[in-house]
Write an enzyme that holds these catalytic residues in place. Structure first.
Site, short mmCIF file in Angstrom:
data_model
loop_
_atom_site.label_atom_id
_atom_site.label_comp_id
_atom_site.label_asym_id
_atom_site.label_seq_id
_atom_site.Cartn_x
_atom_site.Cartn_y
_atom_site.Cartn_z
N PHE A 123 51.01 87.19 6.73
CA PHE A 123 50.65 85.91 6.10
C PHE A 123 49.90 86.23 4.82
O PHE A 123 48.91 86.97 4.85
CB PHE A 123 49.75 85.13 7.07
CG PHE A 123 49.20 83.83 6.55
CD1 PHE A 123 50.00 82.69 6.52
CD2 PHE A 123 47.88 83.72 6.14
CE1 PHE A 123 49.48 81.47 6.09
CE2 PHE A 123 47.35 82.51 5.71
CZ PHE A 123 48.16 81.38 5.68
N PRO A 128 43.11 87.73 -5.76
CA PRO A 128 41.83 88.17 -6.33
C PRO A 128 40.89 86.99 -6.62
O PRO A 128 39.69 87.08 -6.40
CB PRO A 128 42.23 88.92 -7.59
CG PRO A 128 43.60 89.43 -7.28
CD PRO A 128 44.25 88.40 -6.42
N ARG A 268 22.97 106.75 32.06
CA ARG A 268 21.97 107.43 31.22
C ARG A 268 20.58 107.37 31.86
O ARG A 268 20.09 106.28 32.17
CB ARG A 268 21.96 106.74 29.85
CG ARG A 268 20.84 107.13 28.93
CD ARG A 268 21.04 108.51 28.37
NE ARG A 268 20.06 108.81 27.34
CZ ARG A 268 19.77 110.03 26.94
NH1 ARG A 268 20.40 111.07 27.46
NH2 ARG A 268 18.89 110.22 25.99
N GLU A 363 40.20 85.01 7.97
CA GLU A 363 40.63 83.65 8.39
C GLU A 363 39.52 82.62 8.15
O GLU A 363 39.37 81.65 8.89
CB GLU A 363 41.16 83.66 9.82
CG GLU A 363 42.41 84.54 9.90
CD GLU A 363 43.35 84.26 11.03
OE1 GLU A 363 43.18 83.26 11.73
OE2 GLU A 363 44.30 85.06 11.19
N SER A 366 32.25 82.67 7.69
CA SER A 366 31.40 81.78 8.50
C SER A 366 30.96 80.58 7.66
O SER A 366 30.82 79.47 8.18
CB SER A 366 30.18 82.54 9.02
OG SER A 366 30.62 83.53 9.91
N1 CAA Z 1 44.75 70.38 7.85
C1 CAA Z 1 45.63 69.68 7.05
N2 CAA Z 1 45.35 69.39 5.76
C2 CAA Z 1 44.18 69.82 5.26
C3 CAA Z 1 43.24 70.53 6.03
C4 CAA Z 1 43.56 70.79 7.38
N3 CAA Z 1 42.72 71.47 8.17
N4 CAA Z 1 42.16 70.81 5.25
C5 CAA Z 1 42.41 70.29 4.06
N5 CAA Z 1 43.63 69.70 4.05
C6 CAA Z 1 44.27 68.98 2.95
C7 CAA Z 1 43.38 67.82 2.51
O1 CAA Z 1 43.66 66.67 3.27
C8 CAA Z 1 43.78 67.66 1.06
O2 CAA Z 1 45.00 66.97 0.98
P1 CAA Z 1 45.23 65.78 -0.10
O3 CAA Z 1 45.07 66.46 -1.43
O4 CAA Z 1 46.60 65.32 0.17
O5 CAA Z 1 44.15 64.79 0.17
C9 CAA Z 1 44.05 69.10 0.61
O6 CAA Z 1 44.36 69.84 1.81
C10 CAA Z 1 42.87 69.73 -0.07
O7 CAA Z 1 41.78 69.65 0.81
P2 CAA Z 1 40.31 70.01 0.38
O8 CAA Z 1 39.96 69.33 -0.91
O9 CAA Z 1 39.44 69.75 1.56
O10 CAA Z 1 40.40 71.57 0.12
P3 CAA Z 1 39.33 72.56 -0.47
O11 CAA Z 1 39.85 73.13 -1.72
O12 CAA Z 1 37.97 71.93 -0.48
O13 CAA Z 1 39.36 73.76 0.61
C11 CAA Z 1 38.67 74.97 2.55
C12 CAA Z 1 39.02 73.61 1.93
C13 CAA Z 1 38.44 74.66 4.03
C14 CAA Z 1 37.43 75.61 1.97
C15 CAA Z 1 39.88 75.94 2.40
O14 CAA Z 1 40.03 76.35 1.07
C16 CAA Z 1 39.75 77.17 3.26
O15 CAA Z 1 40.05 77.11 4.45
N6 CAA Z 1 39.31 78.33 2.70
C17 CAA Z 1 39.28 79.58 3.44
C18 CAA Z 1 40.55 80.34 3.26
C19 CAA Z 1 40.90 81.20 4.44
O16 CAA Z 1 40.64 80.87 5.59
N7 CAA Z 1 41.55 82.31 4.18
C20 CAA Z 1 42.01 83.15 5.21
C21 CAA Z 1 43.06 84.05 4.71
S1 CAA Z 1 44.24 84.47 5.96
C22 CAA Z 1 43.60 85.75 6.84
O17 CAA Z 1 42.46 86.09 6.75
C23 CAA Z 1 44.56 86.37 7.80
C24 CAA Z 1 44.24 87.77 8.15
O18 CAA Z 1 44.72 88.68 7.59
C25 CAA Z 1 43.38 88.05 9.31
#
Ligand code: CAA
Length: 379
Positions: A123, A128, A268, A363, A366
């Protein structure tokens, strides 16, 4: 919520536990040192249906429920966090969104071999300048006839150098911000798709965390997952569900550290008796066990809600926030109980301590989990 686990859940748990003890535990210390990707073990996991656990049987998966899947992640993390994250990423953030958002043709082509364990998935969201601010993705996908041309690079991608299929988020319209993001499936070997540096990490060292590079990479138009502009929602929906899996991983790491600590406390001897006879050690063990149990309940509650078709965004984030925090604390106490020995690579707790930290980061950090929880609470 029923606190009794079903015979099926217990069966999955004991099957994965036996496999993890016999096949993964013996290689865990070594692959941590060498960073060797655990392909032989992953192939066996494929044969045991562990690589498509929550995907229905008709699409090549095992069709088990979410609690069983959480138990499986925990059992694997108990012995090796590298293997557990490769498995969790493959299942939760590659197979699952294809199952949720893919067409039947996409499920036939991509999901079936992934869920059967014949292919490995990844995924790719992070870039960056798009970490916690996931909407700031700058990779682009431009439609050209029957193909999209992908340009850009992704970083910190689990299994990046190894995966056969990667789900990526790219912008089909930069002017629209998060609403311009779309999800695509890209196959290994596609011209213009390569991988770069493999990160030299603190923990989960065998999970091939890699940069991905897309240079004029042409993919069929049919590889668009869902609709154009819906990529962010697909990404967020996926992460909502997958975060409880990272919480299960954190519980597993903590449980592994506790198990080692109990064993050590019995063996231990200092001041003429096993250190487990001292109240100082007993209190640490009691706190560790209680935190783990509480974290496990949060994970299983989130899984229960998901299974019941109820909202679980907040509970999944809570499980990840709490489980990752206690995993850091528990593994630190485990090193403390082991004293000087725990600070050496001869004891698994040194590895657990390093592995726990990433569960507070990937993911969603915190701090991001707190944003998600607070937004839900304030709705
Ligand atoms: N489900 C469905 N839709 C969602 C949602 C959810 N949980 N959260 C937000 N949305 C939608 C909103 O409804 C909004 O839609 P509209 O524009 O149509 O209204 C849109 O998405 C934007 O929402 P926000 O304005 O709330 O978004 P944001 O820019 O403030 O970001 C955030 C929210 C929660 C901070 C998000 O950016 C986030 O989760 N960031 C962390 C990223 C992350 O988890 N990365 C992990 C990488 S993968 C990984 O780590 C895998 C690995 O290798 C282990």
């Amino acid at each position: 919520m029923d606190f009794n686990y079903t015979p099926e859940q217990k069966m999955v748990q004991s099957m994965v536990q036996r496999f993890a003890e016999a096949e993964i535990k013996p290689i865990a210390q070594e692959i941590d040192a060498t960073e060797e990707f655990p392909w032989p073990v992953l192939r066996k996991m494929g044969q045991l249906n562990i690589m498509g656990m929550a995907i229905p049987k008709e699409w090549g998966g095992a069709g088990v429920d979410t609690i069983s899947y959480m138990m499986a992640i925990e059992e694997i993390a108990k012995v090796c966090a590298s293997t557990s994250v490769i498995m969790a990423v493959h299942n939760s953030v590659c197979c699952y969104p294809i199952y949720l958002f893919g067409t039947d043709a996409q499920k036939e082509k991509f999901l079936k071999p992934l869920a059967a364990g014949d292919k490995l998935g990844a995924f790719a969201l992070t870039e960056p300048s798009a970490g916690s601010d996931a909407g700031a993705v700058r990779t682009t996908a431009t439609l050209d006839g029957d193909e999209y041309i992908i340009q850009g690079n992704k970083i910190f991608i689990t299994s990046g150098s190894e995966a056969d299929t990667v789900l990526i988020l790219a912008s089909t319209d930069l002017s629209k911000g998060v609403r311009g993001l779309s999800a695509f499936l890209v196959e290994k070997g596609t011209p213009g798709y390569t991988y770069g540096t493999i990160e030299d990490k603190m923990g989960v060292r065998a999970s091939a965390t890699t940069e991905l590079v897309f240079e004029n990479c042409r993919i069929p138009k049919d590889n668009l997952l869902g609709q154009e502009g819906k990529g962010f929602k697909i990404g967020m929906t996926t992460l909502d569900a997958s975060r409880m899996g990272i919480a299960a991983q954190a519980v597993g790491i903590a449980q592994g550290a506790l198990d080692e600590s109990i064993k050590y406390a019995k063996e231990r001897e200092q001041f003429g008796r096993p250190i487990g006879k001292f109240q100082a050690i007993q209190w640490m063990l009691a706190e560790m066990a209680t935190k783990i149990e509480a974290a496990r309940f949060l994970v299983h509650h989130a899984a229960y809600l998901k299974e019941a078709g109820k909202p679980f965004t907040k509970e999944s984030a809570m499980a990840k926030l709490y489980a990752s925090k206690i995993a850091r604390e528990v593994t630190s106490d485990a090193v403390q109980i082991h004293g000087g020995y725990g600070y050496t690579k001869d004891y698994a707790v040194e590895r657990f301590y390093r592995e726990a930290k990433i569960t507070e980061i990937y993911e969603g950090t915190s701090e991001v989990q707190k944003m998600v929880i607070a937004r839900e609470a304030l709705k």
